[in-house]
Design a protein around this motif. Sequence first.
Motif, short mmCIF file in Angstrom:
data_model
loop_
_atom_site.label_atom_id
_atom_site.label_comp_id
_atom_site.label_asym_id
_atom_site.label_seq_id
_atom_site.Cartn_x
_atom_site.Cartn_y
_atom_site.Cartn_z
N SER A 277 36.45 38.18 2.39
CA SER A 277 37.90 38.15 2.66
C SER A 277 38.50 36.81 2.25
CB SER A 277 38.20 38.47 4.12
OG SER A 277 37.53 37.57 4.98
N THR A 278 37.73 35.74 2.38
CA THR A 278 38.20 34.42 1.95
C THR A 278 38.51 34.43 0.46
OG1 THR A 278 36.61 33.51 3.54
CG2 THR A 278 37.72 31.95 2.07
N SER A 279 37.64 35.06 -0.31
CA SER A 279 37.85 35.15 -1.76
C SER A 279 39.15 35.87 -2.07
CB SER A 279 36.68 35.88 -2.42
OG SER A 279 35.50 35.13 -2.28
N TRP A 280 39.42 36.95 -1.36
CA TRP A 280 40.66 37.70 -1.61
C TRP A 280 41.89 36.90 -1.18
CZ3 TRP A 280 40.90 41.13 -5.09
CH2 TRP A 280 39.81 41.94 -5.36
N LEU A 281 41.79 36.18 -0.06
CA LEU A 281 42.91 35.33 0.35
C LEU A 281 43.15 34.25 -0.71
CD1 LEU A 281 42.07 34.92 4.14
CD2 LEU A 281 44.00 36.19 3.17
N GLY A 282 42.08 33.63 -1.19
CA GLY A 282 42.20 32.61 -2.22
C GLY A 282 42.73 33.18 -3.53
N TYR A 283 42.26 34.36 -3.89
CA TYR A 283 42.71 35.00 -5.13
C TYR A 283 44.21 35.30 -5.06
CZ TYR A 283 42.69 38.16 -9.13
OH TYR A 283 42.94 38.75 -10.34
N GLY A 284 44.65 35.84 -3.92
CA GLY A 284 46.08 36.13 -3.74
C GLY A 284 46.91 34.86 -3.81
N SER A 285 46.42 33.80 -3.18
CA SER A 285 47.14 32.53 -3.21
C SER A 285 47.19 31.95 -4.61
CB SER A 285 46.48 31.53 -2.25
OG SER A 285 47.19 30.32 -2.26
N LYS A 286 46.06 32.03 -5.31
CA LYS A 286 45.98 31.49 -6.67
C LYS A 286 46.99 32.17 -7.59
CE LYS A 286 42.56 29.78 -9.68
NZ LYS A 286 41.29 29.20 -9.44
N HIS A 287 47.21 33.46 -7.40
CA HIS A 287 48.13 34.21 -8.24
C HIS A 287 49.52 34.33 -7.61
CE1 HIS A 287 45.13 35.17 -11.21
NE2 HIS A 287 44.29 35.28 -10.22
N GLY A 288 49.72 33.60 -6.53
CA GLY A 288 51.01 33.57 -5.86
C GLY A 288 51.52 32.15 -5.76
N SER A 289 51.69 31.69 -4.53
CA SER A 289 52.29 30.37 -4.31
C SER A 289 51.28 29.22 -4.32
CB SER A 289 53.05 30.38 -2.99
OG SER A 289 52.18 30.75 -1.94
N LYS A 290 49.99 29.52 -4.50
CA LYS A 290 48.95 28.50 -4.62
C LYS A 290 48.82 27.61 -3.39
CE LYS A 290 49.19 28.45 -9.66
NZ LYS A 290 49.75 29.76 -9.73
N VAL A 291 49.01 28.20 -2.21
CA VAL A 291 48.83 27.43 -0.98
C VAL A 291 47.34 27.34 -0.65
CG1 VAL A 291 51.10 28.02 -0.06
CG2 VAL A 291 49.14 29.42 0.55
N GLU A 292 46.99 26.32 0.08
CA GLU A 292 45.60 26.10 0.48
C GLU A 292 45.16 27.15 1.50
OE1 GLU A 292 44.84 21.43 0.46
OE2 GLU A 292 46.58 22.03 1.66
N VAL A 293 43.87 27.47 1.44
CA VAL A 293 43.25 28.39 2.39
C VAL A 293 42.20 27.61 3.17
CG1 VAL A 293 41.90 30.50 2.67
CG2 VAL A 293 43.59 30.34 0.82
N PHE A 294 42.36 27.56 4.48
CA PHE A 294 41.39 26.90 5.34
C PHE A 294 40.53 27.98 5.99
CE2 PHE A 294 44.53 23.74 4.64
CZ PHE A 294 43.81 22.55 4.60
N ALA A 295 39.24 27.97 5.65
CA ALA A 295 38.30 28.99 6.10
C ALA A 295 37.43 28.41 7.21
CB ALA A 295 37.43 29.45 4.93
N ILE A 296 37.65 28.91 8.42
CA ILE A 296 36.99 28.35 9.61
C ILE A 296 35.85 29.27 10.06
CG2 ILE A 296 37.32 27.69 12.02
CD1 ILE A 296 40.36 27.31 11.18
N ASP A 297 34.66 28.71 10.09
CA ASP A 297 33.49 29.47 10.54
C ASP A 297 32.36 28.47 10.76
OD1 ASP A 297 31.06 31.19 10.52
OD2 ASP A 297 32.47 32.74 9.89
N PRO A 298 31.63 28.59 11.88
CA PRO A 298 30.48 27.69 12.07
C PRO A 298 29.28 28.07 11.19
CG PRO A 298 30.70 29.16 13.94
CD PRO A 298 31.89 29.41 13.05
N HIS A 299 29.34 29.24 10.58
CA HIS A 299 28.30 29.73 9.66
C HIS A 299 26.92 29.81 10.30
CE1 HIS A 299 30.82 30.28 6.18
NE2 HIS A 299 31.44 29.16 6.51
N VAL A 300 26.89 30.28 11.54
CA VAL A 300 25.62 30.50 12.25
C VAL A 300 25.47 31.96 12.66
CG1 VAL A 300 25.41 28.13 13.08
CG2 VAL A 300 26.62 29.82 14.47
N GLY A 301 26.33 32.83 12.18
CA GLY A 301 26.29 34.24 12.56
C GLY A 301 27.09 34.48 13.83
N SER A 302 27.46 35.70 14.03
CA SER A 302 28.23 36.06 15.21
C SER A 302 27.29 36.28 16.39
CB SER A 302 29.02 37.34 14.94
OG SER A 302 28.12 38.43 14.80
N PRO A 303 27.83 36.33 17.60
CA PRO A 303 26.97 36.64 18.75
C PRO A 303 26.20 37.96 18.57
CG PRO A 303 29.09 35.84 19.52
CD PRO A 303 29.20 36.02 18.02
#
Length: 120
Positions: free
Chosen positions: A12-38
């Motif tokens: 989903s981060t890729s799609w948010l970034g792709y949409g931004s890149k082809h739109g207003s080019k705003v930054e995407v902040f992707a928040i995740d501890p990257h340890v898996g969900s509970p």
Amino acid sequence: MIVEIGSWKGKSTSWLGYGSKHGSKVEVFAIDPHVGSPEHVRKLGSKINTFDEFTKNIHTAGVEDLVHPLVMSSEQAANQFLQPVEFIFIDGAHEYASVKLDFDLWFPKVIENGVMAFHD
């Protein structure tokens, strides 16, 4: 600016970034501890590391110039994040208490006429 809570491996981060890149080019902040969900920890019996796969997928999508990973919990990020948010996608932990906490922490940062979207 766009904020995503719960990036997992970056689809989903890729799609948010792709949409931004082809739109207003705003930054995407992707928040995740990257340890898996509970759920993953319960199922596997241990934490997992998803950051390397996330980074690879963001690179493959060609959006690494707009995506800024924040490897931490949503709560940690909210306490440090001072920028106004135009769009936020909440897809972190899926238990009610976690989703409500994400809402309570992030709603005050969303600009007037901004959008909050939720998954699960």
